[in-house]
Design an enzyme around this catalytic site. Structure first.
Site, short mmCIF file in Angstrom:
data_model
loop_
_atom_site.label_atom_id
_atom_site.label_comp_id
_atom_site.label_asym_id
_atom_site.label_seq_id
_atom_site.Cartn_x
_atom_site.Cartn_y
_atom_site.Cartn_z
N ASP A 33 1.18 -30.43 34.62
CA ASP A 33 1.80 -31.62 35.21
C ASP A 33 1.17 -32.87 34.58
OD1 ASP A 33 3.43 -32.17 38.12
OD2 ASP A 33 2.27 -33.84 37.30
N ILE A 34 1.98 -33.86 34.31
CA ILE A 34 1.52 -35.09 33.65
C ILE A 34 0.61 -35.92 34.57
CG2 ILE A 34 3.35 -36.70 34.34
CD1 ILE A 34 3.60 -37.43 31.33
N ASN A 94 9.21 -28.24 45.99
CA ASN A 94 9.90 -29.29 46.72
C ASN A 94 11.40 -29.12 46.50
OD1 ASN A 94 7.49 -30.55 47.59
ND2 ASN A 94 7.26 -31.55 45.60
N GLY A 100 11.03 -33.89 49.03
CA GLY A 100 10.27 -34.74 48.11
C GLY A 100 10.46 -34.36 46.65
N GLN A 101 11.58 -33.69 46.33
CA GLN A 101 11.83 -33.30 44.93
C GLN A 101 12.26 -34.51 44.11
OE1 GLN A 101 14.86 -30.27 44.44
NE2 GLN A 101 14.50 -30.11 42.22
N HIS A 107 11.31 -26.29 39.92
CA HIS A 107 9.95 -26.09 39.39
C HIS A 107 9.02 -25.67 40.50
CE1 HIS A 107 10.66 -30.34 40.34
NE2 HIS A 107 9.40 -30.40 40.76
N HIS A 109 5.11 -25.81 41.56
CA HIS A 109 3.80 -26.39 41.28
C HIS A 109 2.76 -25.30 41.57
CE1 HIS A 109 5.09 -30.74 41.51
NE2 HIS A 109 6.05 -30.21 42.24
#
Ligand code: 5GP
Length: 121
Positions: A33-34, A94, A100-101, A107, A109
């Protein structure tokens, strides 16, 4: 919900945008994740065009579903956070607005490397 081919993960899948790749096979791509929220914060995405988990559950083939679930474990093992290689992790998805997507490509997490903390902050 129709799939948005311009979403950021579609662009990562097509190679238009770079990522720090962790793992890839026929079914999944995994990368960091960035904006990591824990010491280890990986993302695992299916290669197919699925907007969210509901879309995936309804429309993905059995092979894609198995491939994604197996992929989660392969990535966790590779990162040393699976039950047999480490101390465990949190997998989180999410889904939609209330979930909260933000990125409309399914994806998972994976949070690890330290305690994931309370389930809902
Ligand atoms: P969501 O809120 O949709 O479940 O999570 C989207 C995640 O994608 C966020 O944790 C965010 O940091 C991550 N993200 C957004 N843009 C990029 C990107 O360009 N590259 C990577 N590696 N992660 C991204």
């Amino acid at each position: 919900m129709s799939y948005d081919d311009n979403n950021i993960f579609a662009k990562i899948l097509s190679g238009q945008i770079p990522c720090k790749k962790i793992y890839e096979d026929d079914f999944v791509l995994s990368f960091y994740d960035i904006n990591p929220q824990k010491k280890i914060h990986a993302l695992v995405i299916p290669k197919g065009r699925y907007s969210n988990l509901d879309d995936f559950s309804i429309n993905a083939s059995s092979g894609e579903i198995v491939g994604l679930l197996k992929g989660l474990n392969i990535v966790a093992k590779k990162l040393g956070i699976s039950i047999d290689t480490g101390k465990g992790y949190r997998a989180l998805v999410n889904i939609g607005e209330h979930g909260g997507q933000e990125v409309p490509h399914l994806h998972f997490h994976l949070f690890g490397g330290e305690s994931a903390g309370r389930m809902i902050e």
